[in-house]
Motif scaffolding. Structure first.
Motif, PDB file in Angstrom:
ATOM      1  N   THR A  11     -32.579  29.388 -21.688  1.00 21.97           N
ATOM      2  CA  THR A  11     -31.543  29.198 -20.907  1.00 21.97           C
ATOM      3  C   THR A  11     -30.657  30.186 -21.751  1.00 21.97           C
ATOM      4  O   THR A  11     -30.034  31.619 -21.255  1.00 21.97           O
ATOM      5  CB  THR A  11     -30.129  29.012 -20.811  1.00 21.97           C
ATOM      6  N   GLY A  12     -32.103  30.733 -22.926  1.00 20.43           N
ATOM      7  CA  GLY A  12     -31.464  31.911 -23.507  1.00 20.43           C
ATOM      8  C   GLY A  12     -29.761  31.812 -24.206  1.00 20.43           C
ATOM      9  O   GLY A  12     -30.065  32.771 -25.189  1.00 20.43           O
ATOM     10  N   LYS A  13     -29.248  30.802 -23.844  1.00 16.70           N
ATOM     11  CA  LYS A  13     -28.087  30.623 -25.174  1.00 16.70           C
ATOM     12  C   LYS A  13     -28.754  29.954 -26.509  1.00 16.70           C
ATOM     13  O   LYS A  13     -29.220  28.990 -26.122  1.00 16.70           O
ATOM     14  CB  LYS A  13     -27.356  30.072 -24.077  1.00 16.70           C
ATOM     15  N   THR A  14     -27.209  30.056 -26.966  1.00 21.39           N
ATOM     16  CA  THR A  14     -26.990  29.365 -28.432  1.00 21.39           C
ATOM     17  C   THR A  14     -26.719  28.318 -28.678  1.00 21.39           C
ATOM     18  O   THR A  14     -25.838  27.793 -27.677  1.00 21.39           O
ATOM     19  CB  THR A  14     -26.893  30.390 -29.790  1.00 21.39           C
ATOM     20  N   TYR A  15     -27.185  27.569 -28.790  1.00 21.38           N
ATOM     21  CA  TYR A  15     -26.786  26.041 -28.636  1.00 21.38           C
ATOM     22  C   TYR A  15     -26.966  25.367 -30.315  1.00 21.38           C
ATOM     23  O   TYR A  15     -27.578  25.818 -30.792  1.00 21.38           O
ATOM     24  CB  TYR A  15     -27.985  24.853 -27.507  1.00 21.38           C
ATOM     25  N   GLU A  16     -26.099  23.797 -29.887  1.00 16.67           N
ATOM     26  CA  GLU A  16     -26.950  22.980 -30.900  1.00 16.67           C
ATOM     27  C   GLU A  16     -26.735  21.509 -30.415  1.00 16.67           C
ATOM     28  O   GLU A  16     -26.033  21.145 -29.433  1.00 16.67           O
ATOM     29  CB  GLU A  16     -25.560  22.545 -32.034  1.00 16.67           C
ATOM     30  N   LEU A  17     -27.449  20.523 -30.947  1.00 18.70           N
ATOM     31  CA  LEU A  17     -27.380  19.376 -30.644  1.00 18.70           C
ATOM     32  C   LEU A  17     -26.794  18.203 -31.622  1.00 18.70           C
ATOM     33  O   LEU A  17     -27.606  18.240 -32.541  1.00 18.70           O
ATOM     34  CB  LEU A  17     -29.608  19.016 -30.844  1.00 18.70           C
ATOM     35  N   ILE A  18     -26.152  17.622 -30.976  1.00 16.76           N
ATOM     36  CA  ILE A  18     -25.031  17.209 -32.123  1.00 16.76           C
ATOM     37  C   ILE A  18     -25.791  15.302 -31.551  1.00 16.76           C
ATOM     38  O   ILE A  18     -25.149  15.223 -30.166  1.00 16.76           O
ATOM     39  CB  ILE A  18     -24.045  16.877 -32.043  1.00 16.76           C
ATOM     40  N   PHE A  19     -26.480  14.721 -32.205  1.00 19.10           N
ATOM     41  CA  PHE A  19     -26.294  12.842 -31.655  1.00 19.10           C
ATOM     42  C   PHE A  19     -25.683  12.594 -32.982  1.00 19.10           C
ATOM     43  O   PHE A  19     -25.433  13.215 -34.069  1.00 19.10           O
ATOM     44  CB  PHE A  19     -28.145  12.406 -32.626  1.00 19.10           C
ATOM     45  N   VAL A  20     -25.032  11.498 -32.299  1.00 18.80           N
ATOM     46  CA  VAL A  20     -23.991  10.795 -32.388  1.00 18.80           C
ATOM     47  C   VAL A  20     -24.709   9.167 -32.542  1.00 18.80           C
ATOM     48  O   VAL A  20     -25.365   8.593 -31.739  1.00 18.80           O
ATOM     49  CB  VAL A  20     -22.526  10.895 -31.992  1.00 18.80           C
ATOM     50  N   ASN A  21     -24.786   8.782 -33.741  1.00 19.54           N
ATOM     51  CA  ASN A  21     -25.808   7.730 -33.939  1.00 19.54           C
ATOM     52  C   ASN A  21     -24.437   6.310 -34.286  1.00 19.54           C
ATOM     53  O   ASN A  21     -23.620   6.157 -35.047  1.00 19.54           O
ATOM     54  CB  ASN A  21     -26.503   7.126 -35.036  1.00 19.54           C
TER      55      ASN A  21
END
Ligand code: UDP
Ligand code: MG
Length: 317
Positions: A38-48
């Motif tokens: 997508t060319g966008k900045t991102y973060e992956l937030i895993f909620v355990n």
């Protein structure tokens, strides 16, 4: 040398996981692949959410090679609503995407959700049109969704798809607890946000098993009651309790008036069960009105959501 400005994060992906260790590696790889494109900045937030299968160490291992992977770890299992709430709370993106961790939802659908969000929606929900679950679950879910759509007036087919994209205003305005995550489109729609829906692919579970059983069907009934109350009466509890109380008291008065007429005409009424019913109805009716008034008092003294109903202001300080 001046430090370069920190890149702002455009998309936050929130992933609730409860004992999904086996899916995490593939999920991360597919999310990274899709979001990079997508060319966008991102973060992956895993909620355990209190996993007991070493999901945490797997997530920590994945994080060592990519700092965009972030982890929120719960002390014990608090449920999907709490997992989403915490994920939303810590998200930095302007757009928030949620996806289940079990690979039933396809990360590759995310660009379609984002494109649809650009058509002027605040929340776009996936619709598991071809659902890969048992016949019983599919039927229960169809009944649930039909009722929910009818009661809430939000015309979508699938309220509880794990795959959704939101503008961050929506996630900030949601107050999720209990099983309310199943009604996010209704809660957001009620607050005036525009809700869209697109069909998405749904796969059978490859690993582990569903965290929900048939007890969810029974709880669904109470959840619907909660949602009616939250979306229709939360600002005016007296209209619900007062209305019911008035009806009860009215029936009680009619019964007791009838008995009073009999008594004046010389009949003995002390032994009649109807007398008990009439009196009970009046007492219950008055109590309901009092509940309603107490409810109004609570609403009045806890109005914290005032800032959430304003979309924009012009010339107002
Ligand atoms: N989940 C969670 N906490 C829970 C139950 C479920 O974080 O208490 C997560 C789970 O790991 C999965 C998602 O919520 O990523 C959906 O759960 P599941 O696949 O069991 O639901 P189903 O698809 O069967 O409706
Ligand atoms: Mg699932």
């Amino acid at each position: 040398m001046p430090t370069p400005p920190e890149k702002t994060i455009e998309i936050s992906v929130v992933i609730p996981c409860f004992n999904e260790k086996q899916s995490l590696k593939e999920l991360c790889a597919r999310l990274t692949d899709t979001l990079t494109k997508t060319g966008k900045t991102y973060e992956l937030i895993f909620v355990n959410d209190g996993s007991t299968d070493n999901s945490l160490s797997e997530l920590q291992r994945l994080r060592t090679s990519d700092e965009r992977i972030k982890i929120i770890h719960f002390r014990k299992n608090f449920g999907k609503s709490q997992a989403l709430s915490q994920g939303f709370h810590h998200s930095q993106g302007r757009i928030i995407v949620t996806i289940d961790a079990d690979l039933q939802d396809q990360p590759e659908e995310i660009p379609n959700l984002l494109a649809h969000l650009d058509n002027g929606y605040d929340l776009v929900s996936g619709w598991k049109k071809q659902r890969s679950d048992s016949f019983g679950r599919k039927t229960a879910s169809r009944i649930f969704n039909t009722c929910a759509s009818w009661i809430t007036g939000i015309k979508i087919h699938d309220f509880n798809c794990g795959l959704k994209a939101y503008r961050s205003e929506v996630t900030r305005a949601l107050n999720l607890y209990g099983e309310l995550y199943r009604f996010i489109p209704a809660l957001a729609g009620w607050q005036g946000f525009r809700i869209g829906e697109i069909p998405v692919k749904h796969s059978p579970r490859s690993y582990g098993r569903s965290k929900y059983g048939s007890e969810r069907i029974i709880r669904g009934f109470f959840d619907l009651l909660t949602i009616i109350f939250l979306t229709k009466y939360i600002q005016r509890p007296l209209h619900l309790f007062g209305g019911l109380g008035f009806l009860f008291a009215l029936f009680g008065c009619i019964i007791d008036t009838y008995l009073a007429v009999l008594w004046f005409s010389g009949e003995h009424i002390g032994h009649r069960p109807l007398l008990l019913l009439g009196t009970l109805l009046i007492i219950i009716g008055v109590q309901f009105v009092c509940f309603g008034l107490l409810g109004e008092l609570i609403v009045f003294s806890s109005r914290k959501d005032i800032d959430k109903i304003v979309k924009d202001t012009y010339g107002v300080e």
